[in-house]
Write an enzyme that holds these catalytic residues in place. Structure first.
Site, PDB file in Angstrom:
ATOM      1  CG  ASP A 247      41.230  42.124  44.156  1.00 29.95           C
ATOM      2  OD1 ASP A 247      40.945  41.097  44.799  1.00 29.95           O
ATOM      3  OD2 ASP A 247      40.751  43.251  44.407  1.00 29.95           O
ATOM      4  CG  ASP A 373      39.093  45.061  19.645  1.00 31.72           C
ATOM      5  OD1 ASP A 373      39.852  45.791  18.989  1.00 31.72           O
ATOM      6  OD2 ASP A 373      39.442  44.468  20.677  1.00 31.72           O
TER       7      ASP A 373
END
Length: 670
Positions: A247, A373
């Site tokens: 959510d 990353d």
């Protein structure tokens, strides 16, 4: 008069101007500085000291004079501009690498071990000008702190005395997966971030961040490669464990609180901060078929619900907290994505200029450091692309240059830097950035912009003035009794009670016989239970299980470690066989560790009570079972009723399986 701090200027053309102004004021006798200022504690140092107006300063470049970047009376911005102007091209390139701290006797190639290879580190620091490293070392706090101090001493030996920044993957939870989290070291042990989402209390999350901030700084970790603001909208995805669920509104609030705790407030980086690196910008949770983009076969994110904008919302919490750094996703969209009139490129996030420059820096106004990353500039060899044909997979030949697989290493560095990358994760060869400038593929001004951002944060954290830690104090800070007590309380609160037939829980252990699976018998005995050898001889059976998974790609290094595929309990699964055995007892309690949302359809009828956990010790679990504490959690994602419905749902949309067994937000208590 006092020389007031000015707003940060755009870098192009400004460093030389700002530096000239500082030198002009110095040449006028330094009267711009407040004569009533008190001496800053500069702690231990191996550098010579300079005394000016009765105050001491480190002579970081050993030239016998006080230069602006050495003057702790100046603002971090002024000092960073001055130092940036003194950097060579090679030093700028070195600053832009975020290496892996080498350890002795490393068998993984990933920097895991319990002692640094200081000789190798000296080469990287002194010869390659690298001064930011991830640590994957796992040892006691005192040793970590001592070794960190040795690394800082190496930094002081360099031409300009630039201090070393040490980062870490999360190391304060339960799950240890190489490349996603780090192991041990005695840090306080909290539920996974999913557990904080289950509790839904921003104050608790902020407290967690503040405690871990203190533990990290005690051992010299100054940068946290967390939190994950990714949304768990694809139930099969292997990285759900590090998120705050599916959510966006819940995740936004949790991300903001987490960063405020780690960075020590809402105003950005300060001398007590651990820099938070929010990740992975953006849409990483919407992985096609749930496969993860550490792997070539999982490089695609997909948005069948046209819901990419929803995945940006949690990052708004990070920006509200003035997050220091952002890490882009490995993933590339499998089709065109347009948000706010900006069309993304179909490449990995680190190479996507519209994603980083137009959206992140432009629309959202982010001014901090963008760190890639790991491995985005590295080659992905045949084994990396196709999986090893024989033998075990390894990190040899591993890279994640998605969308740029056929490009040269040089071209990847250029593309990523132009896209907006300031620092390259996992890299230790600055020559490509130097070559790019020498060949006219990048401007040195562009490297200066990144160098300034990185140096600014080091100044803001006080690393230039007080880089060392108190190794003796580290042992009393890391994992102390107060911190661990708060962590245990969070573990209890995060439990989600899903089923409690006949209000069986809470129950005391007094006089009860118990059959256990996955639980320490000594803990059960402490709570008054008598442990028996069969469910049939027990009054109650208590089972620890984990969400099922498959290893669908064992020939890939990350595919061999990550949890993929089915979420359903099936015959032959060891945990499910234990659940079936437990059902032979008069009462049975099952707790399921949910690194992904388990399907419990065929578990409901076999258990009296079911609790979801996101990392809980046996003691914290028994505190809740016996009523010493109450479960307070609510599901941070829905639990599907079948794999057919998982396959049918859309990867980018939350709460969208057709008939969830338990809805998002479900949770009982007593």
């Amino acid at each position: 008069m006092h020389f007031a701090s000015r707003p940060t200027m755009p870098l192009a053309g400004s460093i030389a101007t700002a530096t000239a102004l500082v030198f002009f004021l110095y040449a006028c006798g330094g009267n711009h500085l407040d004569s009533t200022v008190k001496q800053l504690d500069i702690g231990h140092t191996s550098l010579p000291l300079i005394t000016v107006s009765g105050l001491q300063f480190k002579d970081m470049n050993r030239n016998g004079q006080l230069d602006p970047y050495e003057d702790w009376r100046l603002s971090a911005q002024e000092r960073a501009r001055d130092l940036t102007s003194r950097l060579t091209l090679a030093e700028k390139a070195g600053l832009m690498l975020h290496g892996t701290a080498p350890v002795l006797n490393d068998t993984t190639g990933a920097g895991t071990g319990n002692a640094y290879d200081l000789a190798a580190l000296q080469t990287q620091i002194s010869n390659l000008d690298i001064n930011t490293f991830i640590t994957r070392m796992s040892t006691d706090a005192h040793t970590m702190a001592l070794q960190y101090n040795e690394i800082q001493a190496l930094g002081e030996q360099t031409r300009l005395g630039i201090p070393i920044s040490i980062s870490s993957d999360p190391r304060s939870h339960f799950q240890y997966v190489l490349g996603a989290s780090a192991g041990g070291g005695g840090f306080s042990q909290w539920p996974e971030t999913l557990g904080f989402a289950a509790v839904g209390d921003a104050t608790l999350t902020r407290t967690f961040g503040d405690i871990v901030r203190q533990e990290y700084r005690a051992v010299g970790i100054t940068e946290a490669l967390s939190p994950q603001a990714d949304l768990a909208t694809e139930p099969r995805w292997a990285r759900i464990n590090g998120t705050f669920g599916e959510d966006a509104d819940l995740a936004k609030a949790q991300v903001q609180a987490y960063i405020e705790g780690f960075q020590g407030g809402t105003t950005g980086i300060n001398s007590q901060s651990v820099i938070a690196v929010v990740k992975h910008w953006a849409g990483y949770g919407a992985q096609k078929d749930g496969y993860d983009s550490h792997n070539y076969y999982g490089r695609y994110a997909t948005y069948p619900g046209n819901n990419f904008a929803y995945h940006l919302k949690p990052f708004e919490g990070a920006f509200a907290a003035n997050v220091g750094s952002v890490m882009p996703t490995y993933s590339e969209p499998d089709a065109a994505v347009t948000v706010d009139g900006i069309t993304l490129e179909q490449v990995g996030g680190a190479f996507d200029k519209p994603l980083l420059t137009d959206l992140l820096r432009g629309k959202y106004g982010f001014q901090g450091v963008i760190v890639s990353d790991w491995g985005i500039a590295s080659d992905c060899d045949a084994n990396c692309l196709n999986g090893v044909s024989s033998g075990a997979p390894s990190f040899v030949g591993f890279g994640t240059p998605w969308g740029m697989e056929t490009a040269t290493r040089l071209a990847r560095f250029v593309r990523a830097t132009n896209a907006g990358i300031d620092q390259f994760g996992g890299e230790s060869d600055p020559s490509f950035l130097v070559q790019a400038v020498q060949q006219g593929l990048l401007s040195e001004t562009r490297l200066s912009e990144s160098a300034y951002r990185i140096l600014l944060q080091k100044f803001q954290q006080g690393l230039f003035d007080h880089p060392y830690v108190d190794a003796d104090a580290a042992s009393s800070i890391v994992g102390n009794a107060s911190f661990q007590a708060q962590a245990l309380d969070a573990q209890r609160r995060a439990l989600v009670l899903l089923q409690n037939t006949g209000n069986y829980l809470p129950t005391t252990g007094n006089g009860k016989k118990v059959w256990l699976y996955g639980i320490d018998p000594a803990i059960a005995q402490q709570y008054g239970y008598t442990v028996v050898s069969t469910p049939q001889a027990a009054d109650v059976a208590i089972v620890r299980a984990s969400t099922p998974y498959q290893t669908l790609h064992p020939n890939y290094i990350f595919g061999s470690m990550q949890h993929e595929g089915s979420l359903a309990f099936t015959d032959g699964n060891a945990d499910y066989e234990a659940i079936k055995q437990a059902a032979l007892a008069p009462k049975s309690v099952v707790t399921v560790y949910m690194d992904r949302p388990a399907i419990l359809t065929n578990v409901q009828g076999k258990a009296t009570a079911i609790l979801a956990n996101f990392g809980v010790s046996d003691a914290a679990l028994f505190d809740v079972l016996t009523g010493k504490a109450k479960p307070e959690g609510h599901l941070p994602f829905e639990l599907p009723s079948s794999m057919d419905e998982v396959v049918a749902q859309r990867e980018d949309v939350p709460h969208d399986t057709a008939h969830p067994l338990y809805a998002f937000g479900y949770g009982l208590s007593y």
